[in-house]
Design an enzyme around this catalytic site. Structure first.
Site, PDB file in Angstrom:
ATOM      1  N   ASP A 149       0.813  -1.205   0.000  1.00  0.00           N
ATOM      2  CA  ASP A 149       0.000   0.000   0.000  1.00  0.00           C
ATOM      3  C   ASP A 149       0.854   1.266   0.000  1.00  0.00           C
ATOM      4  OD1 ASP A 149      -2.651   1.334   0.395  1.00  0.00           O
ATOM      5  OD2 ASP A 149      -1.724   1.962   2.273  1.00  0.00           O
TER       6      ASP A 149
ATOM      7  N   GLU B   7       1.200  -0.485  -5.131  1.00  0.00           N
ATOM      8  CA  GLU B   7       0.268   0.611  -5.402  1.00  0.00           C
ATOM      9  C   GLU B   7       1.123   1.873  -5.479  1.00  0.00           C
ATOM     10  OE1 GLU B   7      -3.338   3.297  -3.653  1.00  0.00           O
ATOM     11  OE2 GLU B   7      -1.843   2.394  -2.354  1.00  0.00           O
TER      12      GLU B   7
END
Length: 634
Positions: free
Chosen positions: A314, A367
């Site tokens: 993330d 990401e």
């Protein structure tokens, strides 16, 4: 000579690796471990707290009294405190009571290496083990053949707490999900599930992205072995499991990692690097070797003990850039005057090398929303080493294009075609994730223009274009059947919508697209290579039509894809073709079974020796309104 306890789990070599940032199995040493010492069963505790004056363990085994079970600090300067408690056993709760040298601060902290935690809002750690008899040997032995970059990668992104609620309006447990979620994903045809963070977190509205228990699956849905059972059942169904992993930041809850021993132990001491203004959370000190050992150990822990097949990392962009969400004067350039966080770059390379060198057949996915170069290129060639990267540019441009009224799309065709100018600069995954269906952005269906028929036709068109575009695919739960409402973390998906034909038609479209993707090597064998794609026409702006060829290793399996982004039926429509043959329509997003108008090519058009689109052969086809047709050329 290092002085240690007789029952210490640490060797001098362990300490050297820890200090060097190269101990990637710390979970075997730190934390709470059931052991037997001189015939006495109990629990060995070890915690890293170099700024502590004293550390004791408080818990159910000593009625939470301080000073009863003091830990001893190792004399090697590692800052590790350890001790053996004979009365402790599995299921008992505990915390570390830390008295710091810094201003005599006393804190009670959960164990950073706890395997299980109390159900929030309670915050104690729980002594536990990882005993489980796995039944997924067949999957694990062949995973490398199913999870590679030249295999279909269709991901169903799930927030476990809101996928579906039971009749009482409560969370489904891991065991219930092992029945219901696995069956649904199998039926719908996705190859993988990606779970929003399952590591223990204190605050539901964070969706799991503010972690406290990095080594413990959240107790909201059951015990650790229950989560193992869920993974086992997914593997039994042939479905890979990806976990969201959050090494980018962590909350400052009193029982968590922040200011752990009265010092900035896990977080960077410079607030310009150690605090995240967007999420009001703390940022790890990636330049501290012991912190690197903690994080990389955590990544490998999930791969080893929970048989996880991939980690989606993330907020990588926030880690890589010193000026991320910071104004001028709120960040300090690196030693070369640049904005790159050199410690993060080094850490991510170490992380990816550790993952790929220790586990076969896994993937890491970044990401990363910027143009930072070589994110998904090997470390040995100068890259960060990820297997894939989310294609955020494709997502933004495509959703912007689809939101436009169809009459204006001919003026914005570049929004669609631009992605192919950089599609193979990284190993891209195309994401329509949870972030796109919250905070007033509307659902994916809610973005589609036109009346109900056109909105669903556009939705099927979007998904069909996505599944035929090079790259992996990711779709957030609910989007597959056309959820009208934005996602709510504290509710359930609107499953009743499947009673209506348009919604069931959308789900059927996704099911058939997944089958199309899995069953046609042209769509996945070269999905990250320019050899897998060839334009037929990208400049028919007037008709808002694009056409291309998807290519695998066998030219006889090539597919021809034609997309019509307007509600006008176009017939006859001529396209150039690479060779002589007959076109067989194998997919049509306008099919009546999906809720479409049923316009198509049932008679398999023949090619003619007539030059078109710069090719010697061509054929006349029928393009359905707001539709995608996929042909085999035989």
């Amino acid at each position: 000579m290092t002085k240690t306890l007789p029952h210490s789990l640490f060797t001098d070599f362990d300490i050297d690796l820890f200090r060097a940032g190269k101990h990637f199995r710390l979970y075997d040493k730190l934390g709470a471990h059931s052991v037997e010492v001189d015939g006495v069963k109990g629990v060995y505790f070890a915690v890293w707290a170099p700024a502590a004056r004293s550390v004791c363990v408080i818990g159910d085994f000593n009625d939470w009294r301080q000073g009863v079970n003091e830990l001893l600090v190792r004399w090697d300067g590692s800052g590790i405190w350890e001790g053996f408690i004979p009365d402790a056993e599995k299921g008992m709760r505990y915390k570390y009571r830390i008295h710091s040298f810094n201003n005599d601060i006393i804190t009670e902290k959960a164990d950073p290496f706890a395997l299980y935690c109390e159900h929030p809002p309670q915050t104690a750690s729980v002594i536990w083990d990882l005993d489980y008899k796995w039944k997924d040997k067949s999957w694990m032995d062949t995973r490398k053949d199913k999870n590679g970059l030249d295999k279909p990668y269709s991901v169903y992104e799930v927030h476990l707490g809101s996928w579906r609620l039971n009749a009482e309006g409560k969370f489904l447990t891991y065991l219930e999900l092992a029945d219901q979620l696995v069956a649904y994903v199998k039926e719908t045809g996705f190859t993988h599930v990606e779970l929003l963070p399952v590591m223990e977190y204190p605050y539901d509205p964070s969706w799991g992205y503010q972690l406290v228990g990095y080594f413990a699956p959240t107790s909201r849905f059951g015990k650790p072995q229950d989560f193992m059972f869920l993974v086992d059942k997914l593997h039994e169904a042939g479905i890979g499991v990806i976990l969201d992993w959050v090494p980018s930041h962590f909350p400052d809850d009193a029982h968590g990692l922040g200011y752990f021993d009265g010092s900035h132990l896990y977080e960077h001491p410079d607030r310009r690097k150690g605090y995240h203004p967007d999420w009001k959370s703390l940022v790890f000190n990636y330049g501290r070797n012991e912190v690197r050992s903690f994080l990389i150990s955590n990544a490998l822990f999930w791969l080893q003990h929970y048989h996880i097949d991939g980690l989606r990392v993330d907020a990588v962009a926030s880690m890589l850039h010193l000026d991320y969400s910071r104004n001028e004067g709120e960040w300090e350039p690196n030693i070369y005057g640049g904005r790159e966080n050199l410690d993060t770059i080094s850490f991510l390379k170490d992380f990816n090398e550790a993952v790929y060198s220790n586990f076969e057949g896994v993937q890491t996915i970044a990401e990363e929303s910027t143009s930072f170069p070589m994110v998904s290129r090997p470390v040995f060639s100068g890259g960060l080493g990820f297997g894939m990267k989310w294609m955020m540019g494709w997502m933004h441009d495509t959703l912007k294009y689809f939101k436009r009224e169809t009459i204006y799309r001919k003026y914005h065709q570049n929004d669609l075609t631009f992605s192919m100018t950089y599609a193979f600069s990284e190993n891209f995954m195309l994401p329509l994730s949870h972030d796109e269906v919250v905070h007033g952005k509307s659902s994916i269906l809610g973005r589609m223009p036109g009346d109900e028929w056109q909105a669903f036709a556009n939705l099927r068109l979007l998904y069909s274009y996505m599944f035929t575009h090079p790259g992996g695919k990711l779709l957030f739960m609910g989007s597959e059947f056309g959820q009208w409402a934005e996602w709510k973390f504290d509710g359930s998906l609107d499953w009743h919508l499947l009673e209506f034909s348009f919604h069931e038609g959308a789900r059927k479209t996704i099911t058939d697209l997944n089958a199309l993707y899995r069953n046609n090597p042209a769509l996945y064998e070269n999905q990250f290579s320019p050899e897998g794609f060839e334009w037929i026409s990208h400049d028919d702006h007037q008709n808002a039509v694009i056409s291309f060829v998807r290519k695998g290793r066998n030219p006889k399996q090539d597919l021809v894809v034609v997309c019509n982004f307007t509600p006008v039926v176009r017939t006859p429509y001529r396209i150039g073709l690479p060779r002589k043959g007959r076109l067989t329509e194998i997919f049509n997003s306008d099919s009546a079974i999906y809720g479409g108008s049923g316009v198509g090519n049932p008679k398999s058009p023949k090619t003619e020796k007539k030059e078109w689109n710069g090719r010697a052969f061509s054929s006349e086809i029928t393009l359905p309104p707001l539709g995608v047709v996929v042909f085999k050329l035989s």
